[in-house]
Design a protein around this motif. Structure first.
Motif, short mmCIF file in Angstrom:
data_model
loop_
_atom_site.label_atom_id
_atom_site.label_comp_id
_atom_site.label_asym_id
_atom_site.label_seq_id
_atom_site.Cartn_x
_atom_site.Cartn_y
_atom_site.Cartn_z
N SER A 6 37.72 28.93 28.16
CA SER A 6 36.55 28.09 27.89
C SER A 6 35.93 27.65 29.21
CB SER A 6 36.94 26.87 27.06
OG SER A 6 37.90 26.08 27.75
N GLY A 7 34.75 27.05 29.11
CA GLY A 7 34.13 26.47 30.29
C GLY A 7 32.96 27.24 30.85
N GLY A 8 32.69 28.42 30.30
CA GLY A 8 31.54 29.18 30.79
C GLY A 8 30.24 28.53 30.38
N GLY A 9 29.15 29.08 30.91
CA GLY A 9 27.85 28.54 30.56
C GLY A 9 26.78 29.04 31.49
N LEU A 10 25.62 28.41 31.41
CA LEU A 10 24.47 28.77 32.25
C LEU A 10 24.35 27.74 33.36
CD1 LEU A 10 21.85 30.36 32.79
CD2 LEU A 10 20.71 28.81 31.17
N VAL A 11 24.25 28.22 34.58
CA VAL A 11 24.16 27.33 35.73
C VAL A 11 23.18 27.94 36.73
CG1 VAL A 11 26.12 28.42 36.91
CG2 VAL A 11 25.52 26.04 37.43
N GLN A 12 22.52 27.09 37.49
CA GLN A 12 21.62 27.58 38.52
C GLN A 12 22.39 28.02 39.75
OE1 GLN A 12 18.72 24.43 39.17
NE2 GLN A 12 17.31 25.41 37.73
N ALA A 13 21.80 28.91 40.49
CA ALA A 13 22.42 29.36 41.74
C ALA A 13 22.74 28.15 42.62
CB ALA A 13 21.49 30.31 42.47
N GLY A 14 23.92 28.18 43.20
CA GLY A 14 24.39 27.08 44.01
C GLY A 14 25.21 26.06 43.23
N GLY A 15 25.20 26.20 41.93
CA GLY A 15 25.93 25.26 41.09
C GLY A 15 27.40 25.60 40.96
N SER A 16 28.08 24.83 40.13
CA SER A 16 29.52 24.97 39.96
C SER A 16 29.88 25.02 38.48
CB SER A 16 30.26 23.79 40.60
OG SER A 16 30.01 23.72 41.99
N LEU A 17 31.00 25.67 38.22
CA LEU A 17 31.58 25.68 36.89
C LEU A 17 33.09 25.63 37.01
CD1 LEU A 17 29.61 28.39 34.84
CD2 LEU A 17 29.66 25.93 34.38
N SER A 106 48.43 40.44 28.42
CA SER A 106 47.87 39.52 27.44
C SER A 106 46.54 39.04 27.98
CB SER A 106 48.79 38.33 27.19
OG SER A 106 50.00 38.75 26.60
N TRP A 107 45.50 39.11 27.14
CA TRP A 107 44.15 38.80 27.60
C TRP A 107 43.49 37.80 26.65
CZ3 TRP A 107 41.93 40.86 32.03
CH2 TRP A 107 42.68 41.85 32.67
N GLY A 108 42.71 36.91 27.23
CA GLY A 108 41.90 36.01 26.44
C GLY A 108 40.62 36.68 25.99
N GLN A 109 39.80 35.96 25.25
CA GLN A 109 38.61 36.54 24.64
C GLN A 109 37.43 36.59 25.59
OE1 GLN A 109 39.32 33.43 24.54
NE2 GLN A 109 37.45 32.22 24.39
N GLY A 110 37.50 35.93 26.70
CA GLY A 110 36.41 35.94 27.67
C GLY A 110 35.45 34.79 27.46
N THR A 111 34.87 34.34 28.55
CA THR A 111 33.86 33.30 28.50
C THR A 111 32.70 33.71 29.41
OG1 THR A 111 33.47 30.91 28.72
CG2 THR A 111 34.98 31.90 30.32
N GLN A 112 31.49 33.59 28.90
CA GLN A 112 30.32 34.07 29.61
C GLN A 112 29.89 33.08 30.68
OE1 GLN A 112 28.32 37.04 29.15
NE2 GLN A 112 27.41 36.30 31.07
N VAL A 113 29.68 33.58 31.88
CA VAL A 113 29.11 32.79 32.98
C VAL A 113 27.80 33.46 33.36
CG1 VAL A 113 29.37 32.12 35.39
CG2 VAL A 113 31.33 31.97 33.82
N THR A 114 26.73 32.68 33.33
CA THR A 114 25.41 33.19 33.69
C THR A 114 24.84 32.29 34.78
OG1 THR A 114 25.04 34.03 31.45
CG2 THR A 114 23.12 33.80 32.88
#
Length: 117
Positions: A6-17, A106-114
């Motif tokens: 979890s924790g992915g999302g949309l962030v602007q360049a220079g930002g953090s996740l 063992s792999w998780g389902q993935g979280t999208q980072v944009t």
């Protein structure tokens, strides 16, 4: 071992996740927890890993200096702090466990980072 990222999302360049990956099931078999990513049209690549007992970390050269991987053994969770994000960091990020086989099996389902420019 089952993994929930979890924790992915949309962030602007220079930002953090901060990504999280919670493990359940046979967690006693975990030797290493790692993060990988796969961008559209590209192969999956290694991002970072941490020894579950040792705490020894490793990072991909392409992202070194912008990442911090950490773990909370009591919560069976690994974290990936990503700073100074760039548009080329856009990908699906997967967590994975390396167990007794020495392979990430063992792999998780993935979280999208944009990351937008």
């Amino acid at each position: 071992v089952q993994l929930q990222a979890s924790g992915g999302g949309l962030v602007q360049a220079g930002g953090s996740l901060r990504l999280s990956c919670a493990a359940s099931g046979r967690t006693s078999s975990i030797n290493v927890m790692g993060w990988f990513r796969q961008a559209p049209g590209k192969e999956r690549e290694f991002v970072a890993a941490i020894g579950w007992r040792s705490g020894i970390v490793s990072y991909a050269d392409s992202m070194k200096g912008r990442l911090t991987i950490s773990r909370n053994n009591a919560k069976n969770t690994v974290y990936l702090q990503m700073n100074s994000l760039k548009p080329e960091d856009t990908a699906v990020y997967y967590c994975a466990v390396q167990g007794v086989t020495g392979r990430y099996d063992s792999w998780g389902q993935g979280t999208q980072v944009t990351v937008s420019s």
